[in-house]
Design a protein around this motif. Structure first.
Motif, PDB file in Angstrom:
ATOM      1  N   GLY A  30      23.371  83.207  25.901  1.00  0.00           N
ATOM      2  CA  GLY A  30      23.268  82.926  27.322  1.00  0.00           C
ATOM      3  C   GLY A  30      24.568  82.287  27.780  1.00  0.00           C
ATOM      4  O   GLY A  30      25.232  81.592  27.008  1.00  0.00           O
ATOM      5  N   VAL A  31      24.936  82.521  29.018  1.00  0.00           N
ATOM      6  CA  VAL A  31      26.130  81.893  29.585  1.00  0.00           C
ATOM      7  C   VAL A  31      25.700  80.551  30.174  1.00  0.00           C
ATOM      8  O   VAL A  31      24.865  80.493  31.066  1.00  0.00           O
ATOM      9  CB  VAL A  31      26.776  82.790  30.669  1.00  0.00           C
ATOM     10  CG1 VAL A  31      27.940  82.074  31.334  1.00  0.00           C
ATOM     11  CG2 VAL A  31      27.220  84.119  30.078  1.00  0.00           C
ATOM     12  N   VAL A  32      26.268  79.469  29.637  1.00  0.00           N
ATOM     13  CA  VAL A  32      25.902  78.130  30.100  1.00  0.00           C
ATOM     14  C   VAL A  32      26.972  77.519  31.002  1.00  0.00           C
ATOM     15  O   VAL A  32      26.719  76.522  31.674  1.00  0.00           O
ATOM     16  CB  VAL A  32      25.578  77.180  28.918  1.00  0.00           C
ATOM     17  CG1 VAL A  32      24.342  77.663  28.172  1.00  0.00           C
ATOM     18  CG2 VAL A  32      26.756  77.029  27.983  1.00  0.00           C
ATOM     19  N   SER A  33      28.167  78.118  31.003  1.00  0.00           N
ATOM     20  CA  SER A  33      29.209  77.644  31.914  1.00  0.00           C
ATOM     21  C   SER A  33      30.170  78.778  32.221  1.00  0.00           C
ATOM     22  O   SER A  33      30.335  79.705  31.427  1.00  0.00           O
ATOM     23  CB  SER A  33      29.972  76.450  31.323  1.00  0.00           C
ATOM     24  OG  SER A  33      30.670  76.831  30.153  1.00  0.00           O
ATOM     25  N   GLN A  34      30.765  78.681  33.394  1.00  0.00           N
ATOM     26  CA  GLN A  34      31.769  79.656  33.806  1.00  0.00           C
ATOM     27  C   GLN A  34      32.831  78.908  34.588  1.00  0.00           C
ATOM     28  O   GLN A  34      32.529  78.247  35.583  1.00  0.00           O
ATOM     29  CB  GLN A  34      31.139  80.746  34.674  1.00  0.00           C
ATOM     30  CG  GLN A  34      32.145  81.762  35.162  1.00  0.00           C
ATOM     31  CD  GLN A  34      31.517  82.926  35.900  1.00  0.00           C
ATOM     32  OE1 GLN A  34      30.378  83.298  35.635  1.00  0.00           O
ATOM     33  NE2 GLN A  34      32.261  83.496  36.818  1.00  0.00           N
ATOM     34  N   VAL A  35      34.064  79.005  34.111  1.00  0.00           N
ATOM     35  CA  VAL A  35      35.188  78.346  34.778  1.00  0.00           C
ATOM     36  C   VAL A  35      36.188  79.420  35.176  1.00  0.00           C
ATOM     37  O   VAL A  35      36.744  80.109  34.315  1.00  0.00           O
ATOM     38  CB  VAL A  35      35.861  77.309  33.853  1.00  0.00           C
ATOM     39  CG1 VAL A  35      37.001  76.606  34.595  1.00  0.00           C
ATOM     40  CG2 VAL A  35      34.846  76.297  33.339  1.00  0.00           C
ATOM     41  N   ASP A  36      36.390  79.576  36.465  1.00  0.00           N
ATOM     42  CA  ASP A  36      37.361  80.526  36.986  1.00  0.00           C
ATOM     43  C   ASP A  36      38.699  79.797  37.092  1.00  0.00           C
ATOM     44  O   ASP A  36      38.964  79.109  38.084  1.00  0.00           O
ATOM     45  CB  ASP A  36      36.902  81.073  38.340  1.00  0.00           C
ATOM     46  CG  ASP A  36      35.580  81.815  38.235  1.00  0.00           C
ATOM     47  OD1 ASP A  36      35.408  82.577  37.271  1.00  0.00           O
ATOM     48  OD2 ASP A  36      34.718  81.633  39.118  1.00  0.00           O
ATOM     49  N   MET A  37      39.498  79.933  36.046  1.00  0.00           N
ATOM     50  CA  MET A  37      40.745  79.181  35.959  1.00  0.00           C
ATOM     51  C   MET A  37      41.709  79.513  37.101  1.00  0.00           C
ATOM     52  O   MET A  37      42.405  78.625  37.594  1.00  0.00           O
ATOM     53  CB  MET A  37      41.422  79.403  34.603  1.00  0.00           C
ATOM     54  CG  MET A  37      40.637  78.837  33.431  1.00  0.00           C
ATOM     55  SD  MET A  37      40.295  77.067  33.563  1.00  0.00           S
ATOM     56  CE  MET A  37      41.938  76.395  33.383  1.00  0.00           C
ATOM     57  N   ASP A  38      41.746  80.772  37.522  1.00  0.00           N
ATOM     58  CA  ASP A  38      42.624  81.145  38.625  1.00  0.00           C
ATOM     59  C   ASP A  38      42.286  80.361  39.889  1.00  0.00           C
ATOM     60  O   ASP A  38      43.181  79.884  40.595  1.00  0.00           O
ATOM     61  CB  ASP A  38      42.570  82.661  38.880  1.00  0.00           C
ATOM     62  CG  ASP A  38      41.152  83.191  39.029  1.00  0.00           C
ATOM     63  OD1 ASP A  38      40.313  82.936  38.141  1.00  0.00           O
ATOM     64  OD2 ASP A  38      40.894  83.871  40.034  1.00  0.00           O
ATOM     65  N   LYS A  39      41.001  80.157  40.150  1.00  0.00           N
ATOM     66  CA  LYS A  39      40.578  79.378  41.321  1.00  0.00           C
ATOM     67  C   LYS A  39      40.913  77.898  41.136  1.00  0.00           C
ATOM     68  O   LYS A  39      41.319  77.222  42.092  1.00  0.00           O
ATOM     69  CB  LYS A  39      39.086  79.570  41.577  1.00  0.00           C
ATOM     70  CG  LYS A  39      38.766  80.987  42.024  1.00  0.00           C
ATOM     71  CD  LYS A  39      37.281  81.200  42.183  1.00  0.00           C
ATOM     72  CE  LYS A  39      37.010  82.657  42.557  1.00  0.00           C
ATOM     73  NZ  LYS A  39      35.597  82.974  42.497  1.00  0.00           N
ATOM     74  N   LYS A  40      40.736  77.393  39.930  1.00  0.00           N
ATOM     75  CA  LYS A  40      41.059  75.983  39.654  1.00  0.00           C
ATOM     76  C   LYS A  40      42.555  75.728  39.824  1.00  0.00           C
ATOM     77  O   LYS A  40      42.960  74.694  40.361  1.00  0.00           O
ATOM     78  CB  LYS A  40      40.608  75.581  38.240  1.00  0.00           C
ATOM     79  CG  LYS A  40      39.128  75.636  38.027  1.00  0.00           C
ATOM     80  CD  LYS A  40      38.408  74.645  38.905  1.00  0.00           C
ATOM     81  CE  LYS A  40      36.919  74.693  38.671  1.00  0.00           C
ATOM     82  NZ  LYS A  40      36.190  73.884  39.645  1.00  0.00           N
ATOM     83  N   PHE A  41      43.386  76.667  39.324  1.00  0.00           N
ATOM     84  CA  PHE A  41      44.838  76.517  39.477  1.00  0.00           C
ATOM     85  C   PHE A  41      45.225  76.527  40.950  1.00  0.00           C
ATOM     86  O   PHE A  41      46.088  75.761  41.377  1.00  0.00           O
ATOM     87  CB  PHE A  41      45.591  77.626  38.732  1.00  0.00           C
ATOM     88  CG  PHE A  41      45.461  77.567  37.229  1.00  0.00           C
ATOM     89  CD1 PHE A  41      45.347  76.360  36.551  1.00  0.00           C
ATOM     90  CD2 PHE A  41      45.461  78.731  36.486  1.00  0.00           C
ATOM     91  CE1 PHE A  41      45.232  76.304  35.173  1.00  0.00           C
ATOM     92  CE2 PHE A  41      45.360  78.697  35.098  1.00  0.00           C
ATOM     93  CZ  PHE A  41      45.240  77.481  34.449  1.00  0.00           C
ATOM     94  N   LYS A  42      44.567  77.377  41.728  1.00  0.00           N
ATOM     95  CA  LYS A  42      44.858  77.451  43.165  1.00  0.00           C
ATOM     96  C   LYS A  42      44.463  76.142  43.844  1.00  0.00           C
ATOM     97  O   LYS A  42      45.236  75.583  44.626  1.00  0.00           O
ATOM     98  CB  LYS A  42      44.105  78.646  43.776  1.00  0.00           C
ATOM     99  CG  LYS A  42      44.340  78.834  45.242  1.00  0.00           C
ATOM    100  CD  LYS A  42      45.729  79.333  45.511  1.00  0.00           C
ATOM    101  CE  LYS A  42      45.891  79.678  46.985  1.00  0.00           C
ATOM    102  NZ  LYS A  42      47.261  79.929  47.326  1.00  0.00           N
ATOM    103  N   GLU A  43      43.266  75.651  43.544  1.00  0.00           N
ATOM    104  CA  GLU A  43      42.771  74.407  44.150  1.00  0.00           C
ATOM    105  C   GLU A  43      43.610  73.195  43.754  1.00  0.00           C
ATOM    106  O   GLU A  43      43.983  72.384  44.594  1.00  0.00           O
ATOM    107  CB  GLU A  43      41.322  74.143  43.718  1.00  0.00           C
ATOM    108  CG  GLU A  43      40.307  75.088  44.280  1.00  0.00           C
ATOM    109  CD  GLU A  43      38.939  74.922  43.624  1.00  0.00           C
ATOM    110  OE1 GLU A  43      38.714  73.921  42.898  1.00  0.00           O
ATOM    111  OE2 GLU A  43      38.091  75.821  43.820  1.00  0.00           O
ATOM    112  N   ALA A  44      43.865  73.052  42.472  1.00  0.00           N
ATOM    113  CA  ALA A  44      44.515  71.844  41.961  1.00  0.00           C
ATOM    114  C   ALA A  44      46.028  71.861  42.095  1.00  0.00           C
ATOM    115  O   ALA A  44      46.648  70.814  42.302  1.00  0.00           O
ATOM    116  CB  ALA A  44      44.136  71.631  40.494  1.00  0.00           C
ATOM    117  N   LEU A  45      46.622  73.048  41.965  1.00  0.00           N
ATOM    118  CA  LEU A  45      48.084  73.126  41.910  1.00  0.00           C
ATOM    119  C   LEU A  45      48.703  73.948  43.034  1.00  0.00           C
ATOM    120  O   LEU A  45      49.926  73.966  43.176  1.00  0.00           O
ATOM    121  CB  LEU A  45      48.522  73.747  40.570  1.00  0.00           C
ATOM    122  CG  LEU A  45      47.987  73.082  39.308  1.00  0.00           C
ATOM    123  CD1 LEU A  45      48.339  73.915  38.086  1.00  0.00           C
ATOM    124  CD2 LEU A  45      48.531  71.667  39.198  1.00  0.00           C
ATOM    125  N   GLY A  46      47.860  74.653  43.783  1.00  0.00           N
ATOM    126  CA  GLY A  46      48.385  75.551  44.803  1.00  0.00           C
ATOM    127  C   GLY A  46      49.095  76.755  44.200  1.00  0.00           C
ATOM    128  O   GLY A  46      49.907  77.394  44.855  1.00  0.00           O
TER     129      GLY A  46
END
Length: 132
Positions: A30-46
């Protein structure tokens, strides 16, 4: 020993995500977590980045056995997979090799669990490779 099992998938990122999740479910994960790194990089680093998702996957019965045997093993759980968009309709999928992860734990009782999970993750990757 390689730290990952990997394959190229000739499909869009969205289709590769769907195929990956279906292959995981077929093996009991089962998938218990999903992290979209591209979105995180955009949010955190622009910063713009290719589509790159980390899936944390788990088989509850195996996780239960592992935590019952080695209380702090949760530091190494869940097993991670990455789905990476290489170019249009070409995606890369890789899964951690739990045998490598468990080498840092001095508890031989975990080896059979790690081996079983490794075999299942290898089947997931083979299933995706066969979709070519």
């Amino acid at each position: 020993m390689n730290y990952a099992f990997q394959t190229k998938v000739s499909a869009s990122f969205s289709d590769s995500m769907q195929l990956t999740i279906e292959a995981l479910k077929a093996e009991g994960f089962g998938v218990v977590s999903q992290v979209d790194m591209d979105k995180k990089f955009k949010e955190a680093l622009g910063k713009e980045f290719k589509r790159y998702t980390i899936l944390g996957v788990c088989m509850p019965s195996y996780a239960y056995q592992a935590v019952a045997e080695e209380e702090l093993i949760g530091l190494l759980l869940p097993c991670n997979l990455v789905v990476v968009e290489k170019e249009e309709d070409v995606t890369f999928v890789a899964a951690v090799n739990p045998m490598v992860t468990m080498q840092s734990v001095s508890n031989p009782a975990l080896a059979p669990l790690a081996n079983d999970v490794a075999e299942k993750l290898q089947r997931v990757i083979r299933t995706l490779a066969e979709k070519q």
